[in-house]
Design an enzyme around this catalytic site. Sequence first.
Site, PDB file in Angstrom:
ATOM      1  N   ARG A  51       0.788  -1.233   0.000  1.00 43.90           N
ATOM      2  CA  ARG A  51       0.000   0.000   0.000  1.00 43.90           C
ATOM      3  C   ARG A  51       0.814   1.274   0.000  1.00 43.90           C
ATOM      4  NH1 ARG A  51      -2.886  -3.563   1.911  1.00 43.90           N
ATOM      5  NH2 ARG A  51      -0.993  -4.032   3.015  1.00 43.90           N
ATOM      6  N   THR A  52       1.736   1.353   0.959  1.00 40.31           N
ATOM      7  CA  THR A  52       2.376   2.654   1.154  1.00 40.31           C
ATOM      8  C   THR A  52       3.176   3.047  -0.088  1.00 40.31           C
ATOM      9  OG1 THR A  52       2.431   2.190   3.501  1.00 40.31           O
ATOM     10  CG2 THR A  52       3.776   4.026   2.744  1.00 40.31           C
ATOM     11  N   ARG A 101      11.114   4.071   3.423  1.00 43.40           N
ATOM     12  CA  ARG A 101      10.751   3.114   4.487  1.00 43.40           C
ATOM     13  C   ARG A 101      11.985   2.307   4.835  1.00 43.40           C
ATOM     14  NH1 ARG A 101       5.612  -0.807   4.764  1.00 43.40           N
ATOM     15  NH2 ARG A 101       4.748   1.206   5.381  1.00 43.40           N
ATOM     16  N   HIS A 129       4.942   6.384  11.613  1.00 46.58           N
ATOM     17  CA  HIS A 129       4.457   6.198  10.243  1.00 46.58           C
ATOM     18  C   HIS A 129       3.475   7.339   9.952  1.00 46.58           C
ATOM     19  CE1 HIS A 129       3.218   4.407   6.589  1.00 46.58           C
ATOM     20  NE2 HIS A 129       2.934   3.182   6.986  1.00 46.58           N
TER      21      HIS A 129
HETATM   22  C1  NCD Z   1       1.501  -0.658   8.426  1.00 46.01           C
HETATM   23  C2  NCD Z   1       2.994  -0.501   8.603  1.00 46.01           C
HETATM   24  O1  NCD Z   1       3.751  -0.712   7.666  1.00 46.01           O
HETATM   25  O2  NCD Z   1       3.377  -0.124   9.701  1.00 46.01           O
HETATM   26  N1  NCD Z   1       1.169  -0.909   7.104  1.00 46.01           N
HETATM   27  C3  NCD Z   1       0.918   0.152   6.289  1.00 46.01           C
HETATM   28  O3  NCD Z   1       1.778   0.939   5.976  1.00 46.01           O
HETATM   29  N2  NCD Z   1      -0.331   0.341   5.888  1.00 46.01           N
HETATM   30  C4  NCD Z   1       0.897  -1.626   9.357  1.00 46.01           C
HETATM   31  C5  NCD Z   1       1.457  -3.000   9.429  1.00 46.01           C
HETATM   32  O4  NCD Z   1       2.392  -3.356   8.688  1.00 46.01           O
HETATM   33  O5  NCD Z   1       0.955  -3.762  10.245  1.00 46.01           O
END
Ligand code: NCD
Length: 307
Positions: A51-52, A101, A129
């Site tokens: 997603r991100t 990330r 985040h």
């Molecule tokens: C989250 C993350 O990466 O911290 N995911 C995200 O970016 N939507 C949550 C997760 O990984 O549980």
Amino acid sequence: MRGVIDILDLSVAEVDQMISTACDIIDNPEKYSQICRGKKLATLFFEPSTRTRLSFEAAMYELGGNVLSVASADSSSAAKGESVSDTARVVSCYADIIAMRHPKEGAAFVASKNASVPVINAGDGGHCHPTQTLADLLTIFREKGRLGDITVGLCGDLKFGRTVHSLINALSRYEGVKFVLISPEELKLPSYVKNDVLKRKGIPYKQTTDLLEAMPELDVLYMTRVQRERFFNEEDYLRLKDSYILTPEKLKTAKADAIVMHPLPRVNEISVAVDSDPRACYFKQVLNGKYMRMALILMLLKEAGTI
Ligand code: NCD
């Protein structure tokens, strides 16, 4: 160069402005479709993501810009031992803005100190985040019509769940927010969030291990995944992973206008039978994340004088 490492790098006024930009993007996408023409976003992802990363990239494409992407640590010079600071300097030569990330807490901060373009933290270890929080705030705003006067239940891995840490920081700046912290003993909220944010600001909160007991008072239920990759041993993970599984049965005592959120990916925390409940908002969160990332890219590139 200002980046966004922590959600608190953005003022409440800036967050509110981004929410209104995101709402305008939703209503008038064509107005924004060429603003970043000729500009480049680099996504540097040294930890798994669906997603991100894709949402940052979709955001930049929808602003008319282009994307350079590193999708894993082993496909970049990090595998040869390059430091985060050198990588940041190098990528600044190619891109106008960076989203990073990294599994290490503080990595995005180091990158932002060394980059000559804005750096956005797309998740640093178990720390924070901020852009997931922007997605969460837009979701709460669109679903509930407000960011204050709400009781928010945070359930699951509150220790390693970076989205929870950033969301608490963000919501603590609005009036009338109460938190119910629902987790197993071993996965309680770290004291640097509990003491330095909740206690220091006098924000009402309760801690419990019992999701059902908390359910009737919640306006927002924010479920999280147990963060397997941050555990020191697999046995602990296996013992704790299914601590909370939300089912339609368990939602029976929830408010009719409550909303259920989850940053995703979900493993077992929410049964798929909940997906058809009108209170389930986790897929709306995904879409809201793209709009808020568009608003953030716009804000930072304007501030840097790039657009
Ligand atoms: C989250 C993350 O990466 O911290 N995911 C995200 O970016 N939507 C949550 C997760 O990984 O549980």
